[in-house]
Design an enzyme around this catalytic site. Structure first.
Site, PDB file in Angstrom:
ATOM      1  CG  ASP A 147      -2.004   0.800   1.166  1.00 55.30           C
ATOM      2  OD1 ASP A 147      -1.968   1.732  -0.017  1.00 55.30           O
ATOM      3  OD2 ASP A 147      -2.773   0.917   2.072  1.00 55.30           O
ATOM      4  CG  ASP A 218      -9.329   3.252   0.962  1.00 58.09           C
ATOM      5  OD1 ASP A 218      -8.427   3.282   0.160  1.00 58.09           O
ATOM      6  OD2 ASP A 218      -8.941   3.252   2.230  1.00 58.09           O
TER       7      ASP A 218
HETATM    8  C1  GLA Z   1      -5.524   2.344   2.913  1.00 56.57           C
HETATM    9  C2  GLA Z   1      -5.926   1.170   2.152  1.00 56.57           C
HETATM   10  C3  GLA Z   1      -7.024   0.350   2.643  1.00 56.57           C
HETATM   11  C4  GLA Z   1      -6.420  -0.181   3.979  1.00 56.57           C
HETATM   12  C5  GLA Z   1      -5.806   0.911   4.821  1.00 56.57           C
HETATM   13  C6  GLA Z   1      -4.878   0.549   6.079  1.00 56.57           C
HETATM   14  O1  GLA Z   1      -6.628   3.239   3.012  1.00 56.57           O
HETATM   15  O2  GLA Z   1      -6.504   1.421   0.884  1.00 56.57           O
HETATM   16  O3  GLA Z   1      -7.628  -0.720   2.050  1.00 56.57           O
HETATM   17  O4  GLA Z   1      -5.496  -1.262   3.434  1.00 56.57           O
HETATM   18  O5  GLA Z   1      -5.026   1.884   3.957  1.00 56.57           O
HETATM   19  O6  GLA Z   1      -4.342   1.662   6.645  1.00 56.57           O
END
Ligand code: GLA
Length: 397
Positions: A147, A218
């Site tokens: 990520d 997200d």
């Molecule tokens: C980002 C990702 C999410 C999750 C969070 C965790 O926002 O897009 O899917 O993994 O980080 O902190």
């Protein structure tokens, strides 16, 4: 930081393919499993992971195809004097946890960032990529979600201020580095890119060995978020295929206040999209009707169809969208989705079979009622708000 504008810089010439998608031995069909983030967020513990693994088996999800049990952010502690990352107090023994998940016939996934910190502020992999990859392999990890997060300010913006193209080069190189580090371990580990769809990730991720890549920001457990993400998948069809998938984010089925129709439609459309099916709900407290949605074998079969063709939106009429997915053996799936909040009864939707390339009256299976259905040109279809008619037609000619 995720909300920065998307960059559409084309940098496809930059990366050297480590492997071609066709050679990829893993993720031949979209990965299926469960991930801790959408329900537990930063509170997830070793026990939650074990309980979820147990539940995947006892709920019938494992038999329906769910395999990966993925720990998302907030498992990390500090690095020791040798740079070896320790898990935090919520995860006393990662190797033992991985062994437990494997003992259930399941696989285990983990989460990190190419930056110094994860999105939740925990330790990332910057400068420790090979070391971390080796440790994952030693633990028996089968899946890594990587990520971007703090890599943006800490590396991209710092090393290449005001130079978007150079920033994107740095980002791609960071994913390439981890991909190579995972490959060097010799363990097959699914690589999931999470950088919110920046820089047309679908164009370069497969060449560096990415098995899936997030296409959007997200997801949240509300219809607006689900439908917005669904609409953003148009045009990405050609990038999905065996070993390499568009990822419109993990499932919210069973989370928040989604209605049953919304849960059904969300699950149906993620299957139509050949999306990874990573449930994100509280499995030990799952209601039977949610379990029934997540384990609908006919719908899962659309997602897992070996052809790996993502659906197209063929046409829309008012708030009703009509999608079509090509399946192996000449079969097709048709989804008719009432995306609006009104019931379509006073002015029912009329099906245009010609636009769908269907000739005459065709018989199919309604995948939510399990009953046979006939699709006729101009037939009125009544759909409740945010509900879906999902039909599989075995052979169209
Ligand atoms: C980002 C990702 C999410 C999750 C969070 C965790 O926002 O897009 O899917 O993994 O980080 O902190």
């Amino acid at each position: 930081m995720r909300r920065l504008a998307l960059s559409v810089l084309a940098l496809t010439s930059f990366i050297l393919p480590a492997t071609t998608p066709a050679q990829s031995p893993i993720a031949k069909t979209p990965p299926m499993g469960w991930n801790s983030w959408n329900y537990f967020y930063g509170k997830v513990t070793d026990k939650d992971i074990r309980d979820s693994a147990d539940q995947i088996v006892s709920s019938g999800m494992k038999d329906a195809g769910y395999v990966y049990v993925n720990i998302d952010d907030t498992w990390q502690g500090k690095r020791d004097a040798n740079g070896v990352l320790q898990a935090n107090e919520k995860f006393p023994d990662m190797k033992a946890l991985a062994d437990y998940v494997h003992s259930k016939g399941l696989k285990i996934g983990i989460y990190s960032s190419p930056g110094p910190r994860t999105c939740a502020g925990y330790e990332g992999s910057l400068g420790h990529e090979e070391q971390d990859a080796k440790m994952y392999a030693e633990w028996g990890i089968d899946y890594l979600k990587y990520d971007l997060c703090s890599f943006i300010p800490a590396v991209m913006q710092k090393q290449a201020p005001n130079d978007k193209a150079a920033q994107m080069h740095l980002m791609i190189a960071a994913y390439d580095k981890m991909s190579k580090a995972l490959k060097a371990t010799g363990r097959p580990i699914v690589l999931s890119l999470c950088q919110y769809g920046w820089d047309a990730v679908w164009e370069w991720a497969p060449a560096l060995g990415g098995n899936l890549w997030r296409t959007t920001d997200d997801i949240q457990a509300n219809w607006n978020s689900i439908y917005t993400i669904l609409s953003q998948q148009e045009g990405l069809q050609k990038y999905a295929g065996p070993g390499h998938w568009n990822d419109p984010d993990m499932l919210e089925v069973g989370n928040g206040k989604l209605s049953l129709a919304e849960n059904r439609s969300h699950f149906s459309m993620w299957a139509m999209l050949s999306a990874p099916l990573l449930a994100g709900n509280d499995l030990p407290h799952m209601k039977p009707e949610i379990n029934a949605i997540l384990t609908n074998r006919d719908v899962i079969a659309l997602d897992q169809d070996p052809l790996g063709k993502q659906a197209d939106r063929v046409y829309s009429e008012g708030e009703v969208d009509v999608w079509k997915k090509q399946l192996s053996g000449g079969a097709v799936a048709i989804a008719i989705l009432n995306a609006g909040s009104d019931r379509q009864s006073t002015h029912p939707f009329h099906l245009d079979t010609k636009k769908l390339g269907l000739r005459g009256t065709v018989k199919g299976k309604d995948l939510w009622s399990g009953k046979e259905i006939e699709l006729k040109d101009n037939m009125p279809i009544e759909l409740n708000a945010r509900d879906i008619l999902l039909v599989r037609i075995e052979k169209t000619k």
